[in-house]
Structure formats: structure tokens, C-alpha cells
Design an enzyme around this catalytic site. Structure first.
Site, PDB file in Angstrom:
ATOM      1  N   GLU A 192     -40.264 -17.569   4.350  1.00 12.53           N
ATOM      2  CA  GLU A 192     -39.103 -17.919   4.046  1.00 12.53           C
ATOM      3  C   GLU A 192     -38.784 -18.939   3.772  1.00 12.53           C
ATOM      4  O   GLU A 192     -38.207 -20.326   4.837  1.00 12.53           O
ATOM      5  CB  GLU A 192     -38.084 -17.521   5.655  1.00 12.53           C
ATOM      6  CG  GLU A 192     -38.041 -16.676   5.862  1.00 12.53           C
ATOM      7  CD  GLU A 192     -37.957 -15.803   7.397  1.00 12.53           C
ATOM      8  OE1 GLU A 192     -37.528 -16.452   8.475  1.00 12.53           O
ATOM      9  OE2 GLU A 192     -37.998 -14.193   7.205  1.00 12.53           O
ATOM     10  N   ASP A 194     -39.247 -12.885   1.852  1.00 11.48           N
ATOM     11  CA  ASP A 194     -38.153 -13.749   1.638  1.00 11.48           C
ATOM     12  C   ASP A 194     -37.241 -12.991   2.386  1.00 11.48           C
ATOM     13  O   ASP A 194     -37.540 -11.538   1.921  1.00 11.48           O
ATOM     14  CB  ASP A 194     -37.815 -14.700   0.791  1.00 11.48           C
ATOM     15  CG  ASP A 194     -37.341 -16.194   1.841  1.00 11.48           C
ATOM     16  OD1 ASP A 194     -36.521 -15.524   2.885  1.00 11.48           O
ATOM     17  OD2 ASP A 194     -37.334 -17.477   1.256  1.00 11.48           O
ATOM     18  N   GLU A 200     -39.908  -5.244   5.236  1.00  9.44           N
ATOM     19  CA  GLU A 200     -39.809  -5.404   6.570  1.00  9.44           C
ATOM     20  C   GLU A 200     -38.395  -4.415   6.624  1.00  9.44           C
ATOM     21  O   GLU A 200     -37.131  -4.625   7.680  1.00  9.44           O
ATOM     22  CB  GLU A 200     -39.365  -6.982   7.143  1.00  9.44           C
ATOM     23  CG  GLU A 200     -40.066  -7.697   7.077  1.00  9.44           C
ATOM     24  CD  GLU A 200     -40.342  -9.218   8.536  1.00  9.44           C
ATOM     25  OE1 GLU A 200     -39.025  -9.359   8.146  1.00  9.44           O
ATOM     26  OE2 GLU A 200     -41.279  -9.623   7.879  1.00  9.44           O
TER      27      GLU A 200
HETATM   28  C1  XIL Z   1     -38.589 -10.934  14.857  1.00  5.90           C
HETATM   29  C2  XIL Z   1     -38.543  -9.835  15.157  1.00  5.90           C
HETATM   30  O1  XIL Z   1     -39.018  -8.873  15.131  1.00  5.90           O
HETATM   31  C3  XIL Z   1     -38.438 -10.598  16.562  1.00  5.90           C
HETATM   32  O2  XIL Z   1     -39.262  -9.492  17.511  1.00  5.90           O
HETATM   33  C4  XIL Z   1     -38.657 -11.655  17.057  1.00  5.90           C
HETATM   34  O3  XIL Z   1     -37.993 -12.032  18.316  1.00  5.90           O
HETATM   35  C5  XIL Z   1     -38.069 -12.944  15.801  1.00  5.90           C
HETATM   36  O4  XIL Z   1     -38.513 -12.280  15.405  1.00  5.90           O
HETATM   37  N1  XIL Z   1     -38.128 -12.477   8.906  1.00  5.90           N
HETATM   38  C6  XIL Z   1     -39.725 -11.956   9.730  1.00  5.90           C
HETATM   39  C7  XIL Z   1     -39.762 -11.309  11.135  1.00  5.90           C
HETATM   40  O5  XIL Z   1     -40.654 -12.608   9.158  1.00  5.90           O
HETATM   41  O6  XIL Z   1     -41.301 -11.687  11.392  1.00  5.90           O
HETATM   42  C8  XIL Z   1     -38.820 -11.320  11.547  1.00  5.90           C
HETATM   43  O7  XIL Z   1     -39.413 -11.376  13.811  1.00  5.90           O
HETATM   44  C9  XIL Z   1     -37.500 -11.516  11.395  1.00  5.90           C
HETATM   45  C10 XIL Z   1     -37.026 -11.246  10.045  1.00  5.90           C
END
Ligand code: XIL
Length: 340
Positions: free
Chosen positions: A137, A192, A263
Site C-alpha cells: 500500500e 495494494d 486478500e
Molecule cells: C486487516 C486485518 O484483517 C484486521 O484484522 C486488522 O485489524 C487490520 O488489518 N490490507 C492488508 C491487510 O494488507 O493486512 C489488512 O488486514 C486489510 C487491508
């Protein structure tokens, strides 16, 4: 668990991953995890903020417990994450009053973090760690001129202390450590979100392309790409246009590196999972996505969901996953295993 295994449906195409915490590694959650997946990402445990004790020295006790369980289960592991503006100790790049450390101090801290984390997890799970999110990011601009990715860099502590080459430096150092560990094959990702938005995708593409060109110029004997993976976080909603996802994939294919869906989740539009039409719409998007992923499976190495079931999701208010509160398969699950 008599349902079709997602990992088996896509076994010729890509790995199927999920984001895990300790609680996912026992009982019925573990059964569900093992049934459908062959890869995991630690949802939080491997982030920089969990790598230090109170005195600021490295302490991987908690995360190693998780990684040892993952190793016992024989699940592959994607490392997440080395350099990020969130869930990282501020002192890595900033003084107590918030002003940035000197470039050299911050670079030293960044390199020490990268080295210690990569060496630690290599010692725990060796080749089981197949890839790392090296930088997460870094881009967050106004997108007025997305080709100018430097103008779109997020105003983060790392940027303020080191300057805009912190991304290049992070990847170069991670590459060095990986090679020292005999892990020439380790895939190094830039990861990202908003990856479906074309201005963001253009900025990601432009940054990766330029960094890889710079590395190639400086290392004519190394034929590998420095950034060898592009991670599409894929935090979508039921209104996301799948054709934009296709466009981004086609753009990233031009980089000639691995594409990872890292994700994936698809929120409903209103925070109410009982609205049938919303769950249908969500399932429809999941189906469209997997049709597209399948089409480009030569370039996509893994599709990782961001959580096992709605209750435990980071976006639980909008029921974004394939299984519900009782771990029962939703329409979205059936869409994924039979997207046509
Ligand atoms: C999130 C987790 O799911 C949560 O439990 C935590 O509180 C915050 O982070 N992008 C990412 C992840 O790269 O690491 C994030 O995960 C979600 C957004």
C-alpha cells in the site's frame, strides 16, 4: 465437508489461500481451512508490530507459534508483510515527536526488519514460505496523473524518512536476503488495494515497471525481475465491475511477473446479510471473478480469501465471505466452485 473442495476445483489453475489467526488452526475451522485451501497468509501475526518486544528487540514468539502450526498442517505460507505504513512500530522511521529519522537510521531499521523477519520465518518453515509482501500500500494519490506514480506515493513515515526510493531499497534488500538464504525462487510481491480502479492499476503498473527496469540496468547479470509478484488485494463490493478487474489483470500481465489475488472479499452493499438479493448479487460477482481468474490462470499463482467466514471477517458487518456464521456454505461458495 462433503462439499467440493475449492482447492481441488482449481488445482490445475492456482493455489487457494486464506487469511488465518491462531483460532483458525483448530477444530471445525481448521477442518474447513484444510478442506478448501492449500495456502495461508497470517491475517495479522506476521506484521511488523508483532515482531518486537516492549524493549524494541525482535521477538517472534507469538508469530512463530502460528507458523509452526501452519507448518504442521503442511499448508504453504505467504509472508505478510515487511514494509507497511500500518501495524508497524512508529520508531522504525520516526522520532517520538513525530519527525522523521535520518535516511540512514530509517534505512538501517528497515533493513534490519526485513532481514530478521525473513531469516526468522525461513528458520521456522524454510521453503514452506513461498512468497512475501515486501511493500504494501505505498500508493495513495489523487490519481490526477497516475503514470506519475511518484506523485501518487502515500505520505507515510517510510517515505518521509527515506525518500521515494524506499520501495526500491526494500525490494533490493529483500532480494539479497532471499538469495543469501538460498531462496532464489522466493517471490517478492508489491501488494495494494483498489486494484480494480484503472488509475490505481496504472500507478501500480508504472511503479513496478520502472523499479524493475532500474534493477535490470544496475544488475545486467540478473535476469530475474526484482518485484516478481503483483498483489491485487481484491477487497471488492457487490457493485464492483468485474470487467475492470479483467482490465487490471491484462495490464499487470504486461509486467511479465506473477499475479496474486491476495486478500479477496466481496462486501454486500448494506450491512444486512439477510437480504437475499444482496447475497445473490455477491455470489454473481464471485462467479464473474472466478471465470476471469480461470481465463488468466497462466498468470495468476494464487487466489487468497481474506477470512474463513463472515463472523470473523474484518468487514463482518457486510458479510463478505463464502461461509456464514455457522460455517455453512453461502451462495457465494457455490458460485466459486461452479462459476459458469
Ligand atoms: C486487516 C486485518 O484483517 C484486521 O484484522 C486488522 O485489524 C487490520 O488489518 N490490507 C492488508 C491487510 O494488507 O493486512 C489488512 O488486514 C486489510 C487491508
Amino acid at each position: 465437508l462433503d462439499l467440493a473442495q475449492i482447492k481441488e476445483v482449481y488445482e490445475d489453475d492456482f493455489l487457494i489461500g486464506n487469511a488465518v489467526s491462531m483460532g483458525d488452526l483448530e477444530g471445525p475451522r481448521l477442518d474447513l481451512l484444510n478442506h478448501h485451501h492449500n495456502l495461508v497468509t497470517a491475517e495479522n501475526a506476521m506484521k511488523p508490530s508483532y515482531a518486537y518486544g516492549d524493549d524494541g528487540s525482535f521477538d517472534f514468539t507469538g508469530s512463530n507459534e502460528l507458523v509452526e502450526r501452519v507448518a504442521e498442517e503442511g499448508l504453504l505460507l505467504h509472508g505478510h508483510v515487511l514494509v507497511w505504513h500500518q501495524q508497524s512500530p512508529e520508531w522504525l522511521h520516526s522520532r517520538e515527536d513525530g519527525t522523521p529519522l535520518s535516511r540512514d537510521e530509517a534505512l538501517d531499521n528497515m533493513q534490519a526488519h526485513i532481514r530478521n523477519a525473513m531469516e526468522n520465518y525461513d528458520a521456522v518453515y524454510g521453503d514452506g514460505v513461498i512468497s512475501w509482501d515486501v511493500v504494501n500500500e505505498a500508493l495513495d494519490g489523487d490519481w490526477s496523473n497516475p503514470e506519475d506514480w511518484r506523485g501518487q506515493l502515500r505520505d507515510s513515515g517510510w517515505l518521509r524518512a527515506i525518500g521515494e526510493d524506499y520501495i526500491y531499497e526494500a525490494f533490493k534488500y529483500a532480494r539479497e536476503v532471499a538469495d543469501e538464504l538460498g531462496r532464489e525462487d522466493l517471490v517478492l510481491f508489491y501488494n495494494d488495494y483498489n486494484d480494480d480502479q484503472q488509475s490505481k492499476a496504472i500507478a501500480m503498473y508504472s511503479m513496478i515497471k520502472e523499479i524493475n527496469e532500474q534493477y535490470a540496468d544496475e544488475n545486467p547479470d540478473d535476469t530475474r525481475k526484482l518485484i516478481s509478484g503483483v498483489g491485487m488485494q481484491a477487497h471488492y463490493n457487490a457493485n464492483t465491475n468485474p470487467e475492470n478487474v479483467r482490465l487490471s489483470i491484462e495490464r499487470f500481465i504486461e509486467l511479465d511477473i506473477e499475479i496474486g489475488v491476495t486478500e479477496l472479499d466481496v462486501t454486500t452493499l448494506t450491512p444486512n446479510e439477510t437480504i437475499e438479493s444482496e447475497l445473490e448479487r455477491q455470489a454473481y460477482l464471485y462467479a464473474s471473478l472466478f471465470q476471469i481468474y480461470d481465463e488468466y490462470s497462466d498468470h495468476i499463482s494464487r487466489v487468497t480469501f481474506w477470512g474463513l467466514n463472515d463472523t470473523n471477517s474484518w468487514r463482518s458487518d457486510r458479510s463478505p465471505l463464502l461461509f456464514n456464521d455457522t460455517l455453512t456454505a453461502k451462495q457465494a461458495y457455490y458460485a466459486v466452485v461452479d462459476p459458469e
